[in-house]
Design a protein around this motif. Structure first.
Motif, PDB file in Angstrom:
ATOM      1  N   PHE A  31      17.191 -88.776  80.439  1.00  0.00           N
ATOM      2  CA  PHE A  31      17.790 -88.976  78.905  1.00  0.00           C
ATOM      3  C   PHE A  31      19.162 -88.141  79.962  1.00  0.00           C
ATOM      4  N   LEU A  32      18.799 -86.626  79.981  1.00  0.00           N
ATOM      5  CA  LEU A  32      19.772 -86.019  80.669  1.00  0.00           C
ATOM      6  C   LEU A  32      20.781 -86.467  82.209  1.00  0.00           C
ATOM      7  N   ALA A  33      20.128 -86.973  82.703  1.00  0.00           N
ATOM      8  CA  ALA A  33      20.654 -88.038  84.148  1.00  0.00           C
ATOM      9  C   ALA A  33      21.696 -88.229  83.377  1.00  0.00           C
ATOM     10  N   LYS A  34      21.540 -89.300  82.176  1.00  0.00           N
ATOM     11  CA  LYS A  34      21.968 -90.315  82.213  1.00  0.00           C
ATOM     12  C   LYS A  34      23.468 -89.856  81.551  1.00  0.00           C
ATOM     13  N   ILE A  35      23.276 -89.221  80.684  1.00  0.00           N
ATOM     14  CA  ILE A  35      24.271 -88.301  79.887  1.00  0.00           C
ATOM     15  C   ILE A  35      25.371 -87.595  81.485  1.00  0.00           C
ATOM     16  N   ARG A  36      24.430 -87.180  81.987  1.00  0.00           N
ATOM     17  CA  ARG A  36      25.511 -87.220  83.517  1.00  0.00           C
ATOM     18  C   ARG A  36      26.437 -87.847  83.993  1.00  0.00           C
ATOM     19  N   ARG A  96      28.652 -80.496  60.966  1.00  0.00           N
ATOM     20  CA  ARG A  96      29.174 -81.999  61.412  1.00  0.00           C
ATOM     21  C   ARG A  96      29.687 -83.164  62.614  1.00  0.00           C
ATOM     22  N   HIS A  97      31.043 -81.768  63.022  1.00  0.00           N
ATOM     23  CA  HIS A  97      31.611 -82.681  63.735  1.00  0.00           C
ATOM     24  C   HIS A  97      31.235 -82.936  64.987  1.00  0.00           C
ATOM     25  N   ASP A  98      30.214 -81.978  65.824  1.00  0.00           N
ATOM     26  CA  ASP A  98      29.005 -81.983  66.811  1.00  0.00           C
ATOM     27  C   ASP A  98      28.332 -83.079  66.611  1.00  0.00           C
ATOM     28  N   LEU A  99      27.699 -83.464  65.254  1.00  0.00           N
ATOM     29  CA  LEU A  99      26.312 -84.268  65.749  1.00  0.00           C
ATOM     30  C   LEU A  99      27.605 -85.280  65.091  1.00  0.00           C
ATOM     31  N   LEU A 100      28.839 -86.023  64.326  1.00  0.00           N
ATOM     32  CA  LEU A 100      28.889 -87.387  64.151  1.00  0.00           C
ATOM     33  C   LEU A 100      29.539 -87.573  66.382  1.00  0.00           C
ATOM     34  N   ASP A 101      30.402 -86.412  66.853  1.00  0.00           N
ATOM     35  CA  ASP A 101      31.304 -86.459  67.907  1.00  0.00           C
ATOM     36  C   ASP A 101      30.022 -86.714  69.234  1.00  0.00           C
ATOM     37  N   LEU A 102      28.741 -87.031  68.985  1.00  0.00           N
ATOM     38  CA  LEU A 102      27.061 -87.144  69.347  1.00  0.00           C
ATOM     39  C   LEU A 102      26.825 -88.593  69.440  1.00  0.00           C
ATOM     40  N   THR A 103      27.522 -88.892  68.157  1.00  0.00           N
ATOM     41  CA  THR A 103      26.891 -89.993  67.576  1.00  0.00           C
ATOM     42  C   THR A 103      28.402 -91.001  68.258  1.00  0.00           C
ATOM     43  N   LYS A 117       9.160 -83.419  68.816  1.00  0.00           N
ATOM     44  CA  LYS A 117       8.033 -84.066  68.600  1.00  0.00           C
ATOM     45  C   LYS A 117       8.734 -85.776  67.397  1.00  0.00           C
ATOM     46  N   GLU A 118       9.532 -85.110  66.238  1.00  0.00           N
ATOM     47  CA  GLU A 118      10.540 -86.140  65.541  1.00  0.00           C
ATOM     48  C   GLU A 118      11.410 -85.728  66.499  1.00  0.00           C
ATOM     49  N   LYS A 119      12.430 -86.828  66.906  1.00  0.00           N
ATOM     50  CA  LYS A 119      13.610 -86.473  67.171  1.00  0.00           C
ATOM     51  C   LYS A 119      14.579 -86.676  66.342  1.00  0.00           C
ATOM     52  N   ARG A 120      14.775 -86.278  65.549  1.00  0.00           N
ATOM     53  CA  ARG A 120      15.700 -85.902  64.326  1.00  0.00           C
ATOM     54  C   ARG A 120      16.325 -85.075  64.034  1.00  0.00           C
ATOM     55  N   ILE A 121      17.739 -84.992  63.267  1.00  0.00           N
ATOM     56  CA  ILE A 121      18.132 -83.695  62.946  1.00  0.00           C
ATOM     57  C   ILE A 121      18.899 -84.541  61.381  1.00  0.00           C
ATOM     58  N   ASN A 122      19.389 -82.758  60.611  1.00  0.00           N
ATOM     59  CA  ASN A 122      20.000 -83.447  59.490  1.00  0.00           C
ATOM     60  C   ASN A 122      21.363 -82.305  59.676  1.00  0.00           C
ATOM     61  N   GLY A 138      25.013 -79.126  74.551  1.00  0.00           N
ATOM     62  CA  GLY A 138      24.121 -79.126  75.161  1.00  0.00           C
ATOM     63  C   GLY A 138      22.328 -78.980  75.003  1.00  0.00           C
ATOM     64  N   LYS A 139      22.936 -77.426  74.313  1.00  0.00           N
ATOM     65  CA  LYS A 139      21.707 -76.765  74.104  1.00  0.00           C
ATOM     66  C   LYS A 139      20.707 -77.654  73.192  1.00  0.00           C
ATOM     67  N   PHE A 140      21.850 -78.660  71.973  1.00  0.00           N
ATOM     68  CA  PHE A 140      20.941 -79.127  70.933  1.00  0.00           C
ATOM     69  C   PHE A 140      19.931 -80.228  71.821  1.00  0.00           C
ATOM     70  N   ILE A 141      20.565 -80.822  72.621  1.00  0.00           N
ATOM     71  CA  ILE A 141      20.030 -81.944  72.996  1.00  0.00           C
ATOM     72  C   ILE A 141      18.640 -81.936  73.913  1.00  0.00           C
ATOM     73  N   LYS A 142      18.372 -80.522  74.617  1.00  0.00           N
ATOM     74  CA  LYS A 142      17.770 -80.350  75.976  1.00  0.00           C
ATOM     75  C   LYS A 142      16.349 -79.904  73.862  1.00  0.00           C
ATOM     76  N   SER A 143      16.867 -79.603  73.308  1.00  0.00           N
ATOM     77  CA  SER A 143      16.363 -79.295  71.626  1.00  0.00           C
ATOM     78  C   SER A 143      15.811 -80.001  71.842  1.00  0.00           C
ATOM     79  N   ILE A 144      16.251 -81.117  71.241  1.00  0.00           N
ATOM     80  CA  ILE A 144      15.843 -82.657  70.302  1.00  0.00           C
ATOM     81  C   ILE A 144      14.540 -82.904  71.278  1.00  0.00           C
TER      82      ILE A 144
END
Length: 108
Positions: A31-36, A78-85, A57-62, A47-53
């Protein structure tokens, strides 16, 4: 003979668990390689968030949980999560009155 059967069963369970952990580990690396590979730029916090999630076990967050983990205001979370979306790394859905963001399992 009961002892041998028990030991064989225990060994098979251990092998299955090790295989699962190896597959889980390499899926994170993939997954990380595909992002790069796609040249997707992430902020340090994203980046820290993606590595953490990827470790959760449950790969979701609000948004509220993101706010509390990273100590940011609502708009920043909101901006960070919508940007990743928008970059197709996460997918957004709605549960009740909250948006929930999950890893995009079709991200390739």
């Amino acid at each position: 003979s009961y002892f041998l059967a028990y030991m064989a069963e225990t060994i098979l369970k251990a092998i299955a668990e090790i295989k699962y952990k190896i597959l889980d580990h390499y899926s994170k690396d993939y997954f990380l390689a595909k992002i790069r590979e796609k040249g997707i730029r992430l902020s340090a916090r994203q980046g820290k968030f993606i590595k953490s999630i990827l470790l959760w076990k449950e790969k979701r967050i609000n948004i509220d949980k993101y706010k509390s983990i990273y100590g940011v205001v609502y708009q920043t979370a909101r901006h960070d999560l919508l940007d990743l979306t928008g970059k197709k790394v996460l997918v957004k859905s709605k549960e009740g009155n909250k948006f929930v963001f999950a890893l995009n399992t079709e991200f390739t």
